[in-house]
Design a protein around this motif. Structure first.
Motif, PDB file in Angstrom:
ATOM      1  N   PHE A   1      45.618  22.265  39.770  1.00 30.14           N
ATOM      2  CA  PHE A   1      44.964  22.929  40.909  1.00 30.14           C
ATOM      3  C   PHE A   1      45.764  24.170  41.321  1.00 30.14           C
ATOM      4  O   PHE A   1      45.208  25.258  41.521  1.00 30.14           O
ATOM      5  CB  PHE A   1      44.871  21.932  42.069  1.00 30.14           C
ATOM      6  N   ASN A   2      47.081  24.011  41.408  1.00 31.44           N
ATOM      7  CA  ASN A   2      47.933  25.137  41.825  1.00 31.44           C
ATOM      8  C   ASN A   2      47.881  26.281  40.810  1.00 31.44           C
ATOM      9  O   ASN A   2      47.865  27.459  41.189  1.00 31.44           O
ATOM     10  CB  ASN A   2      49.379  24.675  42.006  1.00 31.44           C
TER      11      ASN A   2
ATOM     12  N   THR B   1      43.708  28.084  50.818  1.00 35.35           N
ATOM     13  CA  THR B   1      42.458  27.503  50.300  1.00 35.35           C
ATOM     14  C   THR B   1      41.723  26.745  51.404  1.00 35.35           C
ATOM     15  O   THR B   1      42.321  26.298  52.381  1.00 35.35           O
ATOM     16  CB  THR B   1      42.754  26.522  49.139  1.00 35.35           C
TER      17      THR B   1
ATOM     18  N   MET C   1      44.761  28.154  41.365  1.00 33.98           N
ATOM     19  CA  MET C   1      44.868  28.971  42.579  1.00 33.98           C
ATOM     20  C   MET C   1      45.652  30.258  42.279  1.00 33.98           C
ATOM     21  O   MET C   1      45.233  31.351  42.665  1.00 33.98           O
ATOM     22  CB  MET C   1      45.554  28.169  43.682  1.00 33.98           C
TER      23      MET C   1
ATOM     24  N   ILE D   1      39.570  21.360  40.502  1.00 31.86           N
ATOM     25  CA  ILE D   1      39.351  22.803  40.498  1.00 31.86           C
ATOM     26  C   ILE D   1      38.010  23.189  41.130  1.00 31.86           C
ATOM     27  O   ILE D   1      37.904  24.207  41.790  1.00 31.86           O
ATOM     28  CB  ILE D   1      39.481  23.332  39.049  1.00 31.86           C
TER      29      ILE D   1
ATOM     30  N   ASP E   1      46.644  24.129  51.908  1.00 33.75           N
ATOM     31  CA  ASP E   1      45.304  23.708  52.327  1.00 33.75           C
ATOM     32  C   ASP E   1      45.029  24.144  53.766  1.00 33.75           C
ATOM     33  O   ASP E   1      45.750  23.775  54.683  1.00 33.75           O
ATOM     34  CB  ASP E   1      45.167  22.187  52.210  1.00 33.75           C
TER      35      ASP E   1
ATOM     36  N   LEU F   1      38.243  23.976  44.729  1.00 35.80           N
ATOM     37  CA  LEU F   1      39.138  25.071  45.124  1.00 35.80           C
ATOM     38  C   LEU F   1      38.330  26.276  45.567  1.00 35.80           C
ATOM     39  O   LEU F   1      37.549  26.831  44.790  1.00 35.80           O
ATOM     40  CB  LEU F   1      40.035  25.458  43.941  1.00 35.80           C
TER      41      LEU F   1
END
Ligand SMILES: [Mg+2]
Ligand SMILES: [Zn+2]
Length: 186
Positions: free
Chosen positions: A71-72, A16, A75, A26, A12, A29
């Motif tokens: 989320f990862n 991102t 990404m 998401i 973070d 993101l």
């Protein structure tokens, strides 16, 4: 045995956008411009790219571990669109004063402690002296220094405020990850 070199990246504020703080959905993101290209350049230069991220939002009851994983994954998918590859992602869900009891511990993985770097180094046989850490907070920089990496503070994310109050002898202050990679790491 051959050793590898690595670049440890905070997530973070480095890869991102941050804010939004505690991003976990998401739709929150958004890649920082140039971060995909920067990671691709590290891949091409034979660096292992290892993400290490404090996620105390889990300890605070704001979201669950599975949301970090989703989320990862998203990404990683978005980074792949620029041919950028992440070798590993480690996250720390703990906090010493966590609301959620399961995560209430003074762990060794929460930065500024170097636990996540040590775990990645063990798995990928990383030589810290030829490795780097890039972060947007002094707690990131401290973790990198304890491990023995060269360190870079980026001015994206919290770095915009952090660099006004130098707390650690950082090796390079960068505009963003792409600047760090092009003008210091490579
Ligand atoms: Mg950060
Ligand atoms: Zn932890």
């Amino acid at each position: 045995m051959n050793t590898n070199k690595a670049v440890f990246l905070d997530r973070d504020g480095v890869i991102t956008q941050d804010p939004p703080h505690y991003a976990h959905r998401i739709d929150q993101l958004m890649l920082i411009e140039g971060s995909g290209l920067a990671i691709k350049k590290l891949n091409d230069a034979q660096f292992k790219v290892i993400v290490i991220t404090n996620q105390s939002g889990v300890a605070k009851g704001m979201y669950e571990e599975k949301e970090i994983i989703i989320f990862n994954r998203e990404m990683v998918r978005q980074l792949k669109q620029t041919d950028a590859h992440i070798d590993a992602i480690y996250y720390c869900p703990h906090h010493p004063e966590a609301k959620v009891q399961k995560y209430r511990t003074d762990c060794n993985c929460r930065k500024p402690k170097p636990g996540m770097l040590l775990e990645g180094a063990k798995k990928y046989n990383i030589d810290f002296k030829s490795s780097f850490l890039v972060g947007d907070k002094w707690s990131d920089i401290e973790a990198g220094q304890v491990a023995g990496c060269k360190t870079v503070l980026v001015k994206t994310g919290h770095g915009f405020q952090e660099f006004k109050n130098i707390k650690k002898p950082v090796d390079y202050i960068a505009t963003d990850l792409l600047d760090a990679v092009q003008n210091f790491i490579l």
